[in-house]
Write a protein that holds these residues in place. Structure first.
Motif, PDB file in Angstrom:
ATOM      1  N   ILE A  14      25.990  58.509  12.653  1.00 27.56           N
ATOM      2  CA  ILE A  14      26.168  59.931  12.302  1.00 27.56           C
ATOM      3  C   ILE A  14      26.634  60.041  10.840  1.00 27.56           C
ATOM      4  O   ILE A  14      26.131  60.875  10.080  1.00 27.56           O
ATOM      5  CB  ILE A  14      27.174  60.609  13.274  1.00 27.56           C
ATOM      6  CG1 ILE A  14      26.541  60.732  14.671  1.00 27.56           C
ATOM      7  CG2 ILE A  14      27.604  61.988  12.749  1.00 27.56           C
ATOM      8  CD1 ILE A  14      27.473  61.235  15.763  1.00 27.56           C
ATOM      9  N   GLU A  15      27.551  59.154  10.445  1.00 25.48           N
ATOM     10  CA  GLU A  15      28.026  59.150   9.048  1.00 25.48           C
ATOM     11  C   GLU A  15      26.886  58.790   8.090  1.00 25.48           C
ATOM     12  O   GLU A  15      26.723  59.399   7.033  1.00 25.48           O
ATOM     13  CB  GLU A  15      29.180  58.152   8.875  1.00 25.48           C
ATOM     14  CG  GLU A  15      30.445  58.500   9.655  1.00 25.48           C
ATOM     15  CD  GLU A  15      31.038  59.849   9.251  1.00 25.48           C
ATOM     16  OE1 GLU A  15      30.972  60.201   8.054  1.00 25.48           O
ATOM     17  OE2 GLU A  15      31.557  60.560  10.139  1.00 25.48           O
ATOM     18  N   ALA A  16      26.112  57.782   8.470  1.00 22.81           N
ATOM     19  CA  ALA A  16      25.015  57.333   7.597  1.00 22.81           C
ATOM     20  C   ALA A  16      23.992  58.447   7.407  1.00 22.81           C
ATOM     21  O   ALA A  16      23.535  58.713   6.281  1.00 22.81           O
ATOM     22  CB  ALA A  16      24.348  56.094   8.199  1.00 22.81           C
ATOM     23  N   LEU A  17      23.661  59.152   8.481  1.00 20.45           N
ATOM     24  CA  LEU A  17      22.678  60.229   8.369  1.00 20.45           C
ATOM     25  C   LEU A  17      23.244  61.382   7.523  1.00 20.45           C
ATOM     26  O   LEU A  17      22.528  61.976   6.711  1.00 20.45           O
ATOM     27  CB  LEU A  17      22.286  60.707   9.776  1.00 20.45           C
ATOM     28  CG  LEU A  17      21.161  61.739   9.896  1.00 20.45           C
ATOM     29  CD1 LEU A  17      19.933  61.353   9.087  1.00 20.45           C
ATOM     30  CD2 LEU A  17      20.767  61.935  11.359  1.00 20.45           C
ATOM     31  N   ALA A  18      24.555  61.646   7.683  1.00 21.99           N
ATOM     32  CA  ALA A  18      25.187  62.726   6.907  1.00 21.99           C
ATOM     33  C   ALA A  18      25.151  62.428   5.407  1.00 21.99           C
ATOM     34  O   ALA A  18      25.147  63.349   4.583  1.00 21.99           O
ATOM     35  CB  ALA A  18      26.631  62.923   7.369  1.00 21.99           C
ATOM     36  N   SER A  19      25.122  61.130   5.062  1.00 17.93           N
ATOM     37  CA  SER A  19      25.126  60.784   3.631  1.00 17.93           C
ATOM     38  C   SER A  19      23.760  61.037   2.986  1.00 17.93           C
ATOM     39  O   SER A  19      23.633  61.050   1.770  1.00 17.93           O
ATOM     40  CB  SER A  19      25.552  59.324   3.439  1.00 17.93           C
ATOM     41  OG  SER A  19      24.495  58.474   3.853  1.00 17.93           O
ATOM     42  N   ILE A  20      22.739  61.260   3.809  1.00 18.92           N
ATOM     43  CA  ILE A  20      21.412  61.607   3.260  1.00 18.92           C
ATOM     44  C   ILE A  20      21.371  63.127   3.150  1.00 18.92           C
ATOM     45  O   ILE A  20      21.053  63.836   4.103  1.00 18.92           O
ATOM     46  CB  ILE A  20      20.279  61.084   4.167  1.00 18.92           C
ATOM     47  CG1 ILE A  20      20.439  59.580   4.424  1.00 18.92           C
ATOM     48  CG2 ILE A  20      18.924  61.382   3.535  1.00 18.92           C
ATOM     49  CD1 ILE A  20      19.444  59.013   5.429  1.00 18.92           C
ATOM     50  N   SER A  21      21.731  63.633   1.989  1.00 13.65           N
ATOM     51  CA  SER A  21      21.971  65.070   1.840  1.00 13.65           C
ATOM     52  C   SER A  21      21.701  65.485   0.408  1.00 13.65           C
ATOM     53  O   SER A  21      21.828  64.676  -0.507  1.00 13.65           O
ATOM     54  CB  SER A  21      23.436  65.350   2.221  1.00 13.65           C
ATOM     55  OG  SER A  21      23.828  66.632   1.798  1.00 13.65           O
ATOM     56  N   GLU A  22      21.337  66.752   0.241  1.00  9.41           N
ATOM     57  CA  GLU A  22      21.152  67.256  -1.131  1.00  9.41           C
ATOM     58  C   GLU A  22      22.476  67.658  -1.757  1.00  9.41           C
ATOM     59  O   GLU A  22      22.515  68.040  -2.920  1.00  9.41           O
ATOM     60  CB  GLU A  22      20.223  68.476  -1.109  1.00  9.41           C
ATOM     61  CG  GLU A  22      18.755  68.117  -1.006  1.00  9.41           C
ATOM     62  CD  GLU A  22      17.993  69.039  -0.071  1.00  9.41           C
ATOM     63  OE1 GLU A  22      18.136  70.268  -0.182  1.00  9.41           O
ATOM     64  OE2 GLU A  22      17.251  68.519   0.787  1.00  9.41           O
ATOM     65  N   ALA A  23      23.567  67.626  -0.991  1.00 12.65           N
ATOM     66  CA  ALA A  23      24.870  68.048  -1.508  1.00 12.65           C
ATOM     67  C   ALA A  23      25.856  66.888  -1.432  1.00 12.65           C
ATOM     68  O   ALA A  23      25.620  65.905  -0.731  1.00 12.65           O
ATOM     69  CB  ALA A  23      25.376  69.233  -0.692  1.00 12.65           C
ATOM     70  N   GLU A  24      26.953  67.027  -2.129  1.00 12.42           N
ATOM     71  CA  GLU A  24      27.995  65.994  -2.128  1.00 12.42           C
ATOM     72  C   GLU A  24      28.701  65.969  -0.770  1.00 12.42           C
ATOM     73  O   GLU A  24      28.994  67.028  -0.216  1.00 12.42           O
ATOM     74  CB  GLU A  24      29.040  66.305  -3.211  1.00 12.42           C
ATOM     75  CG  GLU A  24      28.570  66.036  -4.633  1.00 12.42           C
ATOM     76  CD  GLU A  24      28.283  64.556  -4.884  1.00 12.42           C
ATOM     77  OE1 GLU A  24      29.164  63.715  -4.585  1.00 12.42           O
ATOM     78  OE2 GLU A  24      27.165  64.245  -5.344  1.00 12.42           O
ATOM     79  N   PRO A  25      29.029  64.788  -0.229  1.00 10.54           N
ATOM     80  CA  PRO A  25      29.764  64.724   1.041  1.00 10.54           C
ATOM     81  C   PRO A  25      31.088  65.482   0.929  1.00 10.54           C
ATOM     82  O   PRO A  25      31.667  65.486  -0.162  1.00 10.54           O
ATOM     83  CB  PRO A  25      30.038  63.236   1.226  1.00 10.54           C
ATOM     84  CG  PRO A  25      29.175  62.523   0.252  1.00 10.54           C
ATOM     85  CD  PRO A  25      28.769  63.487  -0.801  1.00 10.54           C
ATOM     86  N   PRO A  26      31.615  66.103   1.954  1.00  8.86           N
ATOM     87  CA  PRO A  26      31.082  66.072   3.326  1.00  8.86           C
ATOM     88  C   PRO A  26      30.007  67.123   3.608  1.00  8.86           C
ATOM     89  O   PRO A  26      29.629  67.302   4.759  1.00  8.86           O
ATOM     90  CB  PRO A  26      32.335  66.384   4.161  1.00  8.86           C
ATOM     91  CG  PRO A  26      33.098  67.352   3.308  1.00  8.86           C
ATOM     92  CD  PRO A  26      32.857  66.921   1.882  1.00  8.86           C
ATOM     93  N   VAL A  27      29.531  67.789   2.578  1.00 12.99           N
ATOM     94  CA  VAL A  27      28.555  68.855   2.811  1.00 12.99           C
ATOM     95  C   VAL A  27      27.186  68.248   3.119  1.00 12.99           C
ATOM     96  O   VAL A  27      26.733  67.349   2.414  1.00 12.99           O
ATOM     97  CB  VAL A  27      28.441  69.767   1.567  1.00 12.99           C
ATOM     98  CG1 VAL A  27      27.424  70.865   1.806  1.00 12.99           C
ATOM     99  CG2 VAL A  27      29.800  70.362   1.220  1.00 12.99           C
ATOM    100  N   VAL A  28      26.553  68.744   4.159  1.00  9.61           N
ATOM    101  CA  VAL A  28      25.208  68.288   4.481  1.00  9.61           C
ATOM    102  C   VAL A  28      24.231  69.437   4.230  1.00  9.61           C
ATOM    103  O   VAL A  28      24.422  70.549   4.721  1.00  9.61           O
ATOM    104  CB  VAL A  28      25.093  67.835   5.956  1.00  9.61           C
ATOM    105  CG1 VAL A  28      23.670  67.372   6.262  1.00  9.61           C
ATOM    106  CG2 VAL A  28      26.091  66.731   6.261  1.00  9.61           C
ATOM    107  N   THR A  29      23.219  69.167   3.412  1.00  8.71           N
ATOM    108  CA  THR A  29      22.127  70.112   3.185  1.00  8.71           C
ATOM    109  C   THR A  29      20.841  69.297   3.289  1.00  8.71           C
ATOM    110  O   THR A  29      20.659  68.337   2.543  1.00  8.71           O
ATOM    111  CB  THR A  29      22.220  70.746   1.775  1.00  8.71           C
ATOM    112  OG1 THR A  29      23.458  71.462   1.668  1.00  8.71           O
ATOM    113  CG2 THR A  29      21.076  71.716   1.523  1.00  8.71           C
TER     114      THR A  29
END
Ligand SMILES: [Zn+2]
Length: 412
Positions: A14-29
């Motif tokens: 879940i953490e690894a998938l959240a890191s694939i994001s257009e925004a800086e963690p912890p924000v998921v886009t």
């Protein structure tokens, strides 16, 4: 059969998938068919292949990861959800259903269980309406709720059509081939965070969804007349925003007086033109979302809203038009799946309650072609669609375990 989950692996995924994001963690886009969505899809497919599942994708990018059963011709048992995320979202919405589904399959594999019916993990395309203005794009097409012709007319904010965007993202097939026949699924179960506060408030760790509310959305365009904020006298004005203000309250009132708590109506967007401090608003566009568990009552409320808005508009000598974006039917969960979920909860000594899903999910549309039900786990304060969305590892693991047990029972 004794099931053991690898909880640490699931949480780290879940953490690894959240890191694939257009925004800086912890924000998921993660908007559909953007670079981050494509990267997340590739990551997910690799996890599925590593678990020995056979992966296929349809023309709109719905992804099927299949664990073959001993009777490959039998109708399949499906589970899954979505991994796209609205701007400024959290880690768990949709993801718990996809990674929980994967972990449930791995736990069953490890226990030595062999399904008779194949079990398929689905990742639906664009559950969120962010890019093309319509939610559950993948499950609508897959269930025949949205026709390929209507889908081809969809455009994103940059004017690119769905066909252009999906082909560019590597999904070149024909949209006509996305629809699955009735009978494809023996059953479909979706694990999801509640996105509301009830389970947490009542300290009950699992919710079995018996009904998904019927959503509808419409746009109201109000046209008046603009002018200088100093020079035009009050009696001569046809201010579109003043009319919109009355309409917003009329919409609230229509939902409040429907006679049932299950009716909700929200004006989430108010676009004002020209939007200058010294200019009378000449044009306003409202976006309205209306939901109810009873589709007749929902439609009555929609008619009441239309009547009230027309009367406000006429009284102010404005022109008002309505555009219906969608008006979907509610879905009832299938008794056989509710029963399988209840039995699994009992087996694992988990307390549960039955509940209505007021948010809609891919299951609402899968229900058009298959028996469905959903399993909810609590999320902190009911927060969702925001970066501080949180579900505890214990709750995620409990839901996944009950899901695994249910998939096993349904696939025999
Ligand atoms: Zn979701």
């Amino acid at each position: 059969m004794s099931l053991t989950l690898n909880r640490d692996r699931m949480i780290s995924e879940i953490e690894a998938l959240a890191s694939i994001s257009e925004a800086e963690p912890p924000v998921v886009t993660r908007i559909v068919f953007t670079a981050s969505d494509l990267k997340a899809r590739a990551w997910m497919k690799a996890r599925c292949k590593k678990a020995g599942l056979t992966v296929r994708e349809d023309a709109v990018g719905n992804t099927f990861a299949r664990w073959n059963g001993s009777d490959p011709s039998a109708a399949v048992v499906g589970t899954g959800s979505h991994i796209d995320a609205i701007p400024n979202a959290g880690k768990y919405d949709g993801v718990v259903g996809v990674l929980g589904g994967l972990e449930a399959i791995r736990a069953l594999q490890q226990s030595g269980f062999r399904p008779r019916r194949s079990i398929e993990l689905l990742t639906f395309t664009s559950e969120e309406p962010t890019r093309f203005g319509i939610g559950c794009l993948g499950s609508r097409l897959l269930s025949g709720t949205l026709s390929p012709d209507a889908a081809r007319k969809l455009k994103d904010n940059d004017g690119a059509t769905l066909d252009e965007v999906r082909r560019g993202a590597g999904f070149p097939g024909e949209l006509e081939e996305v629809k699955l026949p009735i009978g494809y699924f023996h059953a479909f179960v979706e694990l999801h965070i509640e996105q509301g506060p009830l389970l947490e408030q009542q300290q009950i760790p699992l919710g079995i969804v018996t009904k998904i509310a019927a959503p509808a959305s419409l746009r109201i365009l109000i046209e008046g007349s603009g002018g200088h904020a100093g020079a035009v006298l009050m009696l001569d004005r046809r201010d579109a925003l003043c009319a919109a203000a009355e309409m917003i309250l009329a919409i609230e009132n229509a939902a409040r007086t429907s006679g049932a708590m299950d009716t909700v109506a929200t004006v989430g967007i108010c676009d004002v033109f020209p939007g200058a401090v010294n200019s009378i608003p000449s044009r306003v566009r409202l976006s309205v979302d209306i939901r109810d568990t009873d589709v007749r009552r929902r439609d009555q409320v929609m008619r009441a809203i239309e009547t009230a808005c027309h009367s406000i508009s006429n009284g102010r000598h404005l022109t008002t038009s309505f555009e219906l974006l969608n008006a979907d039917a509610p879905a009832d969960s299938a008794p056989i799946i509710i029963e399988a979920l209840s039995q699994s909860c009992l087996k694992h000594e988990s307390k549960f309650m039955t509940m209505v899903s007021r948010a809609y999910h891919d299951s609402l549309f899968v229900a058009r072609i298959a028996p469905v039900a959903m399993l909810f786990i609590p999320c902190r304060e009911g927060y969702s669609h925001r970066p501080d969305e949180y579900a505890s590892p214990e709750d995620i693991a409990r839901g996944t375990l009950v899901l695994a047990e249910t998939l096993a029972a349904l696939s025999e």
